[in-house]
Design a protein around this motif. Sequence first.
Motif, PDB file in Angstrom:
ATOM      1  N   ASP A 126      -6.670  -7.623  -4.837  1.00 29.86           N
ATOM      2  CA  ASP A 126      -6.669  -6.822  -3.619  1.00 29.86           C
ATOM      3  C   ASP A 126      -5.352  -6.038  -3.607  1.00 29.86           C
ATOM      4  O   ASP A 126      -4.364  -6.463  -3.018  1.00 29.86           O
ATOM      5  CB  ASP A 126      -6.800  -7.726  -2.397  1.00 29.86           C
ATOM      6  CG  ASP A 126      -6.886  -6.929  -1.097  1.00 29.86           C
ATOM      7  OD1 ASP A 126      -6.777  -5.679  -1.159  1.00 29.86           O
ATOM      8  OD2 ASP A 126      -7.054  -7.549  -0.041  1.00 29.86           O
ATOM      9  N   LEU A 127      -5.332  -4.886  -4.279  1.00 31.93           N
ATOM     10  CA  LEU A 127      -4.099  -4.113  -4.394  1.00 31.93           C
ATOM     11  C   LEU A 127      -3.652  -3.548  -3.051  1.00 31.93           C
ATOM     12  O   LEU A 127      -2.462  -3.366  -2.815  1.00 31.93           O
ATOM     13  CB  LEU A 127      -4.281  -2.979  -5.414  1.00 31.93           C
ATOM     14  CG  LEU A 127      -4.459  -3.426  -6.877  1.00 31.93           C
ATOM     15  CD1 LEU A 127      -4.666  -2.225  -7.775  1.00 31.93           C
ATOM     16  CD2 LEU A 127      -3.263  -4.229  -7.353  1.00 31.93           C
ATOM     17  N   ALA A 128      -4.616  -3.264  -2.160  1.00 31.39           N
ATOM     18  CA  ALA A 128      -4.257  -2.738  -0.831  1.00 31.39           C
ATOM     19  C   ALA A 128      -3.459  -3.770  -0.044  1.00 31.39           C
ATOM     20  O   ALA A 128      -2.467  -3.441   0.613  1.00 31.39           O
ATOM     21  CB  ALA A 128      -5.519  -2.334  -0.079  1.00 31.39           C
ATOM     22  N   SER A 129      -3.883  -5.032  -0.116  1.00 31.85           N
ATOM     23  CA  SER A 129      -3.162  -6.105   0.575  1.00 31.85           C
ATOM     24  C   SER A 129      -1.775  -6.300  -0.023  1.00 31.85           C
ATOM     25  O   SER A 129      -0.780  -6.473   0.696  1.00 31.85           O
ATOM     26  CB  SER A 129      -3.970  -7.403   0.492  1.00 31.85           C
ATOM     27  OG  SER A 129      -3.223  -8.496   0.976  1.00 31.85           O
ATOM     28  N   LEU A 130      -1.688  -6.259  -1.348  1.00 28.09           N
ATOM     29  CA  LEU A 130      -0.400  -6.404  -2.025  1.00 28.09           C
ATOM     30  C   LEU A 130       0.529  -5.242  -1.678  1.00 28.09           C
ATOM     31  O   LEU A 130       1.724  -5.438  -1.427  1.00 28.09           O
ATOM     32  CB  LEU A 130      -0.620  -6.482  -3.530  1.00 28.09           C
ATOM     33  CG  LEU A 130       0.623  -6.646  -4.406  1.00 28.09           C
ATOM     34  CD1 LEU A 130       1.401  -7.897  -4.017  1.00 28.09           C
ATOM     35  CD2 LEU A 130       0.230  -6.704  -5.878  1.00 28.09           C
ATOM     36  N   TYR A 131      -0.032  -4.029  -1.648  1.00 27.21           N
ATOM     37  CA  TYR A 131       0.746  -2.850  -1.261  1.00 27.21           C
ATOM     38  C   TYR A 131       1.367  -3.059   0.123  1.00 27.21           C
ATOM     39  O   TYR A 131       2.551  -2.771   0.342  1.00 27.21           O
ATOM     40  CB  TYR A 131      -0.169  -1.618  -1.258  1.00 27.21           C
ATOM     41  CG  TYR A 131       0.444  -0.370  -0.656  1.00 27.21           C
ATOM     42  CD1 TYR A 131       1.195   0.500  -1.432  1.00 27.21           C
ATOM     43  CD2 TYR A 131       0.264  -0.067   0.695  1.00 27.21           C
ATOM     44  CE1 TYR A 131       1.758   1.639  -0.883  1.00 27.21           C
ATOM     45  CE2 TYR A 131       0.827   1.073   1.250  1.00 27.21           C
ATOM     46  CZ  TYR A 131       1.569   1.926   0.462  1.00 27.21           C
ATOM     47  OH  TYR A 131       2.134   3.045   1.007  1.00 27.21           O
ATOM     48  N   HIS A 132       0.589  -3.576   1.043  1.00 24.66           N
ATOM     49  CA  HIS A 132       1.070  -3.794   2.411  1.00 24.66           C
ATOM     50  C   HIS A 132       2.226  -4.791   2.441  1.00 24.66           C
ATOM     51  O   HIS A 132       3.215  -4.603   3.164  1.00 24.66           O
ATOM     52  CB  HIS A 132      -0.089  -4.295   3.274  1.00 24.66           C
ATOM     53  CG  HIS A 132       0.261  -4.510   4.714  1.00 24.66           C
ATOM     54  ND1 HIS A 132       0.608  -3.478   5.563  1.00 24.66           N
ATOM     55  CD2 HIS A 132       0.348  -5.646   5.458  1.00 24.66           C
ATOM     56  CE1 HIS A 132       0.877  -3.968   6.767  1.00 24.66           C
ATOM     57  NE2 HIS A 132       0.728  -5.283   6.721  1.00 24.66           N
ATOM     58  N   LYS A 133       2.131  -5.842   1.618  1.00 24.64           N
ATOM     59  CA  LYS A 133       3.194  -6.856   1.580  1.00 24.64           C
ATOM     60  C   LYS A 133       4.486  -6.279   1.005  1.00 24.64           C
ATOM     61  O   LYS A 133       5.584  -6.525   1.530  1.00 24.64           O
ATOM     62  CB  LYS A 133       2.738  -8.052   0.744  1.00 24.64           C
ATOM     63  CG  LYS A 133       1.607  -8.844   1.374  1.00 24.64           C
ATOM     64  CD  LYS A 133       1.070  -9.902   0.417  1.00 24.64           C
ATOM     65  CE  LYS A 133      -0.103 -10.641   1.019  1.00 24.64           C
ATOM     66  NZ  LYS A 133      -0.714 -11.597   0.076  1.00 24.64           N
ATOM     67  N   VAL A 134       4.369  -5.514  -0.081  1.00 26.82           N
ATOM     68  CA  VAL A 134       5.554  -4.924  -0.710  1.00 26.82           C
ATOM     69  C   VAL A 134       6.176  -3.876   0.208  1.00 26.82           C
ATOM     70  O   VAL A 134       7.398  -3.792   0.351  1.00 26.82           O
ATOM     71  CB  VAL A 134       5.195  -4.303  -2.079  1.00 26.82           C
ATOM     72  CG1 VAL A 134       6.415  -3.647  -2.713  1.00 26.82           C
ATOM     73  CG2 VAL A 134       4.634  -5.369  -3.016  1.00 26.82           C
TER      74      VAL A 134
END
Length: 444
Positions: free
Chosen positions: A351-359
């Motif tokens: 889930d790259l969108a979720s990871l993007y949000h965390k970073v």
Amino acid sequence: ARNGSGAAMAASASLWHSYLGVIVSRERQRLEHFQRAEDILLTLLEGVHARDPRFLVDYARNLEAFEFALCTSEDAVTVEVPLRIDGDALRVLACWPGDTPTGHRSGLGTCCLEVPSPGTDLEDWTSTVGVMEWGGGARCLVPGKVLQHLKELLVSAIVHCQRQFLLQPGDLSAENLKEDTMELSLLIRGGWKTVRFDIVPVVRRQQEPLRLKGRQSDRGFPEGSLQKATEEAHFVPASPHCWRSSTHLPILKLLQAVDTLKGPRLDSLRLLDQLRSQDWGEEGGKGALTFNQLKMVLLWSTELFPSSEDWQDLEGSVYRLLVILLRCLAIQRLPHFLHPEENLFQGKPWDLASLYHKVESFAQDPPRFLRFHFGLPARTDSWQADAGTRALLQLPDKDGSYWDTAYFDILLSQFQVYRIQDGARHSAMSQLLSKIQREIPQQS
């Protein structure tokens, strides 16, 4: 906006360095655990070599130890076992498409290795394999046979060491050897920590050093680094019938070259890797991002930010990696440093969108995350992103013109960590920003 007062900046620097200090303090103990586990592994590999001298023991493990110390999580250590083969005498041929494993296109180094003539000591490792050049079969080195032989010899070496009381109960688990994979995994206890070693046979041959198409060679790196890192080709199993070109050791050699440069470059990698394992993982503790991907981000940042002015302080150095990581997550593409046509985010169910949000949450408010905690990671759901920064990060880039220092300088200025005096870079950044605002007025 960040508070630019001297007291606030000093407090911020102290926070960054305190967090890093805890990470670095653990490295010495991690290295001791690695070396104990490595001693057991080398004993096993010496046993393999005694039974079949075609499997060589490579005692130069400084690169693996270097990587293990850097990585704060429990990633497996890849160990290459060289084969006693004249790699330069082998002919590299393209596999039939049907033999190509998922995720490895033939253009990215998947191949067959033709053995020059019969009468060598490789007969039990060879077979007739379909190759594209001839439209038929060729006598090739078969990775599946090499792996099976290495597995049998490892099991034999383990049994011998147990009978000689060279292994204590609990020192080693060979359960993963039952898996049908392209590496042989052993769990070896070093002190109270268990290290996973992924053992792979490797064929080495000389090659012309890699030339980076359209890029300035060694930009940002010590002179000659790329040539030294890529003067030898390494082939490891990709499927039971095909080999693939491995960049594992070349990438580590480049990382070691970065370590000779001034500035907290590797400290930035250490810090982001801690966040990766602590706050950026998926539910169940599984990380969506790998240490290998973070290594690629550091290498790209070294090339895209070649000035020592970029690497003066820890916070600014971390942001050199962050802006590249955020851009890659936003466009869901992380190019391999040595083979940019390969997307390291491709084919992975993340889930790259979720990871993007965390970073992105960390980039906007680091103090919330620069602390050690147990259990659940820091919450990011209450945080609102800066619309202008997000718009810049998500700009479409069909021709790759934004994969450039000027574009990432714009992002650094958005995060207020630019602090560069170079007039030429200021000018290039201003010109690109004007172009973006003309082409996409709503982003201005």
